[in-house]
Design a protein around this motif. Structure first.
Motif, PDB file in Angstrom:
ATOM      1  N   ALA A   1       6.885 -33.072 -26.815  1.00 16.69           N
ATOM      2  CA  ALA A   1       6.227 -32.211 -26.953  1.00 16.69           C
ATOM      3  C   ALA A   1       5.488 -32.327 -25.152  1.00 16.69           C
ATOM      4  CB  ALA A   1       5.242 -31.118 -26.838  1.00 16.69           C
ATOM      5  N   TYR A   2       5.407 -33.606 -25.145  1.00 21.70           N
ATOM      6  CA  TYR A   2       4.681 -33.319 -23.121  1.00 21.70           C
ATOM      7  C   TYR A   2       5.508 -34.651 -22.616  1.00 21.70           C
ATOM      8  CZ  TYR A   2       0.812 -30.431 -24.423  1.00 21.70           C
ATOM      9  OH  TYR A   2      -0.112 -28.417 -25.086  1.00 21.70           O
TER      10      TYR A   2
ATOM     11  N   LEU B   1     -19.932 -28.543 -18.497  1.00 24.03           N
ATOM     12  CA  LEU B   1     -20.454 -29.759 -19.207  1.00 24.03           C
ATOM     13  C   LEU B   1     -21.983 -29.616 -18.331  1.00 24.03           C
ATOM     14  CD1 LEU B   1     -20.117 -32.779 -19.396  1.00 24.03           C
ATOM     15  CD2 LEU B   1     -19.611 -33.332 -17.467  1.00 24.03           C
ATOM     16  N   ALA B   2     -21.898 -29.042 -17.373  1.00 20.97           N
ATOM     17  CA  ALA B   2     -23.762 -28.449 -17.431  1.00 20.97           C
ATOM     18  C   ALA B   2     -24.612 -27.564 -18.390  1.00 20.97           C
ATOM     19  CB  ALA B   2     -24.131 -27.857 -15.545  1.00 20.97           C
ATOM     20  N   LEU B   3     -24.013 -27.005 -18.305  1.00 23.81           N
ATOM     21  CA  LEU B   3     -24.967 -26.597 -19.483  1.00 23.81           C
ATOM     22  C   LEU B   3     -24.802 -26.720 -21.151  1.00 23.81           C
ATOM     23  CD1 LEU B   3     -26.335 -23.787 -20.599  1.00 23.81           C
ATOM     24  CD2 LEU B   3     -23.749 -22.263 -20.533  1.00 23.81           C
ATOM     25  N   GLY B   4     -23.783 -27.394 -20.910  1.00 21.24           N
ATOM     26  CA  GLY B   4     -23.789 -28.397 -22.325  1.00 21.24           C
ATOM     27  C   GLY B   4     -22.798 -28.001 -23.692  1.00 21.24           C
ATOM     28  N   ASN B   5     -21.699 -27.182 -22.622  1.00 17.93           N
ATOM     29  CA  ASN B   5     -20.850 -26.882 -23.995  1.00 17.93           C
ATOM     30  C   ASN B   5     -19.834 -27.891 -23.823  1.00 17.93           C
ATOM     31  OD1 ASN B   5     -22.298 -24.436 -25.009  1.00 17.93           O
ATOM     32  ND2 ASN B   5     -21.203 -23.105 -22.885  1.00 17.93           N
ATOM     33  N   PRO B   6     -19.171 -28.368 -25.068  1.00 15.64           N
ATOM     34  CA  PRO B   6     -17.822 -29.025 -25.107  1.00 15.64           C
ATOM     35  C   PRO B   6     -17.133 -28.460 -25.579  1.00 15.64           C
ATOM     36  CG  PRO B   6     -19.647 -29.850 -27.012  1.00 15.64           C
ATOM     37  CD  PRO B   6     -20.230 -28.656 -26.678  1.00 15.64           C
ATOM     38  N   VAL B   7     -15.912 -29.296 -24.729  1.00 16.42           N
ATOM     39  CA  VAL B   7     -14.864 -28.216 -24.345  1.00 16.42           C
ATOM     40  C   VAL B   7     -13.253 -28.997 -24.934  1.00 16.42           C
ATOM     41  CG1 VAL B   7     -13.412 -27.758 -22.722  1.00 16.42           C
ATOM     42  CG2 VAL B   7     -15.648 -26.847 -22.031  1.00 16.42           C
ATOM     43  N   LEU B   8     -12.565 -28.121 -25.290  1.00 10.51           N
ATOM     44  CA  LEU B   8     -10.623 -28.406 -25.694  1.00 10.51           C
ATOM     45  C   LEU B   8      -9.986 -28.449 -25.202  1.00 10.51           C
ATOM     46  CD1 LEU B   8     -11.540 -28.230 -29.712  1.00 10.51           C
ATOM     47  CD2 LEU B   8     -11.891 -30.148 -28.767  1.00 10.51           C
ATOM     48  N   ALA B   9      -9.077 -28.969 -24.324  1.00  9.35           N
ATOM     49  CA  ALA B   9      -8.493 -29.219 -23.088  1.00  9.35           C
ATOM     50  C   ALA B   9      -7.098 -28.339 -23.210  1.00  9.35           C
ATOM     51  CB  ALA B   9      -8.996 -29.033 -22.086  1.00  9.35           C
ATOM     52  N   LYS B  10      -6.344 -27.822 -23.538  1.00  8.73           N
ATOM     53  CA  LYS B  10      -5.036 -27.307 -23.936  1.00  8.73           C
ATOM     54  C   LYS B  10      -4.244 -27.430 -22.540  1.00  8.73           C
ATOM     55  CE  LYS B  10      -0.789 -25.857 -25.360  1.00  8.73           C
ATOM     56  NZ  LYS B  10       0.287 -25.621 -23.429  1.00  8.73           N
ATOM     57  N   HIS B  11      -4.005 -28.150 -21.442  1.00  8.06           N
ATOM     58  CA  HIS B  11      -3.297 -28.067 -20.674  1.00  8.06           C
ATOM     59  C   HIS B  11      -1.401 -27.632 -20.811  1.00  8.06           C
ATOM     60  CE1 HIS B  11      -3.653 -28.084 -16.394  1.00  8.06           C
ATOM     61  NE2 HIS B  11      -3.234 -28.960 -16.010  1.00  8.06           N
ATOM     62  N   ALA B  12      -1.020 -27.898 -19.411  1.00  6.76           N
ATOM     63  CA  ALA B  12       0.340 -26.770 -19.897  1.00  6.76           C
ATOM     64  C   ALA B  12       1.275 -28.670 -19.692  1.00  6.76           C
ATOM     65  CB  ALA B  12       0.355 -26.611 -18.183  1.00  6.76           C
ATOM     66  N   ASN B  13       1.963 -28.170 -20.985  1.00  8.23           N
ATOM     67  CA  ASN B  13       3.101 -29.089 -21.259  1.00  8.23           C
ATOM     68  C   ASN B  13       4.040 -30.150 -20.828  1.00  8.23           C
ATOM     69  OD1 ASN B  13       2.819 -27.454 -22.996  1.00  8.23           O
ATOM     70  ND2 ASN B  13       4.419 -28.572 -24.277  1.00  8.23           N
ATOM     71  N   ASN B  14       3.676 -29.659 -19.378  1.00 10.39           N
ATOM     72  CA  ASN B  14       4.853 -30.491 -17.819  1.00 10.39           C
ATOM     73  C   ASN B  14       3.565 -31.197 -16.966  1.00 10.39           C
ATOM     74  OD1 ASN B  14       3.678 -27.496 -16.854  1.00 10.39           O
ATOM     75  ND2 ASN B  14       4.841 -27.933 -15.097  1.00 10.39           N
TER      76      ASN B  14
END
Length: 240
Positions: free
Chosen positions: A3-4, A147-160
């Protein structure tokens, strides 16, 4: 078929492919991010997080040409524009590294009934869905403040643009961020919806089309999340 896929738009050459992440991997990534949110890393002293941003800025500045070449090969941007985007990402990381501590200080709040003040604290795991047009900048503008604040991030970038997504995650890791601070996920739209529905996810960030925004907003509203929506037609990231 993966898919990627990283495909050179100039000649349709397949450069590299990445397997999609299954539900088990995705749920494990969410669990790791949530554990990090409940740890001293997220809720303790800000300085270790700011040091990661300082180091990230240094790493990006050292690899401008390498990162720019990846973006240009993968999504077709002129190399000068790609270099400009990479340099701006370094500037964003350094800006938050130098100023976030002041931004996040408690602020007095006017009150007629006693002392009051406004405090800033992390809220939990954020899911970010980002487009291809500025493949590094779209990620950095989510990463740096969270990141500065402390919130973890799950990132879904574009397929291309999977190569850009992958190399960005590795840069964050190399800068010293703990596992779970920023996780790149090669997942489907349905998997994104499943993440938004999970009570451990406390916010959703999106840059994209009106249709995509409506879909994410519907999910965020349904599950009472904090949606951060931005529809971007064009941006200027400079050249150099």
């Amino acid at each position: 078929m993966s898919a990627y896929q990283s495909i050179n738009p100039a000649n349709n050459e397949l450069l590299k492919s990445w397997p999609a992440h299954n539900d088990t991997f995705t749920h494990q990534a969410l669990g790791t991010a949530d554990e990090l949110y409940h740890s001293p890393w997220s809720k303790g002293d800000i300085q270790p997080r700011l040091q990661v941003l300082h180091r990230l800025a240094d790493l990006i500045e050292q690899r401008v040409d390498e990162l720019a070449a990846i973006a240009s090969r993968e999504m077709g941007k002129l190399i000068g524009q790609s270099r400009g985007e990479v340099k701006i990402c370094a500037q964003i990381a350094r800006y938050y590294a130098e100023h976030a501590a002041n931004f996040l200080q408690a602020q007095p709040y006017p009150s007629t009934v006693g002392d009051a003040w406004l405090e800033y604290h992390p809220i939990g795991v954020i899911v970010a869905v980002e487009p291809w047009n500025f493949p590094y900048y779209q990620l950095m503008r989510v990463l740096a403040p969270n990141l500065a604040l402390g919130n973890p991030v799950l990132a879904k970038h574009a397929n291309n643009v999977p190569h850009c997504a992958d190399v960005f995650e590795k840069l964050v890791e190399e800068a010293g961020a703990p596992k779970g601070a920023w996780t790149n996920l090669f997942i489907s739209n349905q998997q994104v919806a499943d993440l938004i529905a999970d009570p451990r996810v406390q916010g959703v960030a999106l840059t994209g089309s009106e249709r995509a925004g409506s879909a994410v907003a519907e999910q965020a509203g349904k599950h009472l999340k904090n949606p951060l929506l931005s529809w971007v037609a064009t941006m200027f990231c400079g050249a150099g």
